[in-house]
Design an enzyme around this catalytic site. Structure first.
Site, PDB file in Angstrom:
ATOM      1  N   GLN A  94       1.148  -1.363   0.008  1.00  0.00           N
ATOM      2  CA  GLN A  94      -0.170   0.008  -0.162  1.00  0.00           C
ATOM      3  C   GLN A  94       0.554   1.352  -0.130  1.00  0.00           C
ATOM      4  OE1 GLN A  94      -2.529   0.024   3.440  1.00  0.00           O
ATOM      5  NE2 GLN A  94      -4.006   1.076   2.754  1.00  0.00           N
ATOM      6  N   VAL A  96       0.260   4.424  -0.396  1.00  0.00           N
ATOM      7  CA  VAL A  96       0.084   5.146   0.208  1.00  0.00           C
ATOM      8  C   VAL A  96      -1.069   4.897   1.085  1.00  0.00           C
ATOM      9  CG1 VAL A  96      -1.525   7.925   0.584  1.00  0.00           C
ATOM     10  CG2 VAL A  96      -0.289   7.001  -1.352  1.00  0.00           C
ATOM     11  N   HIS A 100      -7.686   2.544  -0.513  1.00  0.00           N
ATOM     12  CA  HIS A 100      -7.623   3.138  -1.538  1.00  0.00           C
ATOM     13  C   HIS A 100      -8.073   2.171  -2.559  1.00  0.00           C
ATOM     14  CE1 HIS A 100      -3.333   2.813  -1.514  1.00  0.00           C
ATOM     15  NE2 HIS A 100      -2.929   2.392  -2.939  1.00  0.00           N
ATOM     16  N   HIS A 102      -7.711   0.955  -6.777  1.00  0.00           N
ATOM     17  CA  HIS A 102      -7.597   0.769  -7.891  1.00  0.00           C
ATOM     18  C   HIS A 102      -8.780   0.071  -8.695  1.00  0.00           C
ATOM     19  CE1 HIS A 102      -3.445   1.248  -7.162  1.00  0.00           C
ATOM     20  NE2 HIS A 102      -3.668   0.628  -5.803  1.00  0.00           N
TER      21      HIS A 102
END
Length: 144
Positions: A94, A96, A100, A102
């Site tokens: 990961q 960041v 999130h 994709h």
């Protein structure tokens, strides 16, 4: 809304860091990855800072993943893709530490095998804008 200092994605959500946004609502924001696997590779993030899927409050799981579903449809429709790849990492890989997902357009024989995938930048701002508009237009048509 929770934010975390020095979080790149919180900076994007708060309009402190530039990104090419393709979708936003009260709980999430989607933008084009700056080094996509293929043009149209989006990242969907919750507006509040949650590091992993386990941290996302249960009342947001359904609405957040409805937006994942919307983006997957829009990426396929807007970019004439044959399918899509939808994925997330939790901590390991990961890049960041902000949850999130994709959403990547896929085509048969697109060359992706395993998980060692080349990342590329957009060739121009014009290409970036064209992809952004195609996804936004597809979202609008799906929501009609």
């Amino acid at each position: 809304m929770q934010t975390k200092m020095n979080c790149l994605f919180c900076g994007i959500v708060n309009d402190e860091v530039s990104a090419v946004v393709v979708f936003e609502d009260d709980i999430s924001l989607a933008f084009l990855d700056h080094r996509p696997l293929f043009p149209g590779h989006c990242l969907l993030v919750p507006r509040s800072h949650f590091e992993t899927l386990s941290d996302l409050p249960s009342e947001l799981v359904g609405p957040f993943f409805q937006n994942v579903q919307l983006l997957a449809r829009a990426v396929e429709l807007g970019l004439d893709a044959e399918g899509s790849f939808v994925a997330m990492n939790n901590r390991v890989s990961q890049s960041v530490p902000h949850l999130h997902v994709h959403i990547v357009p896929r085509r048969k024989k697109d060359g992706l095998k395993g998980f060692f995938w080349p990342r590329n930048k957009y060739e121009s701002d014009a290409e970036l804008s064209k992809v952004q508009k195609a996804i936004q237009s597809a979202i609008a048509s799906i929501r009609e």
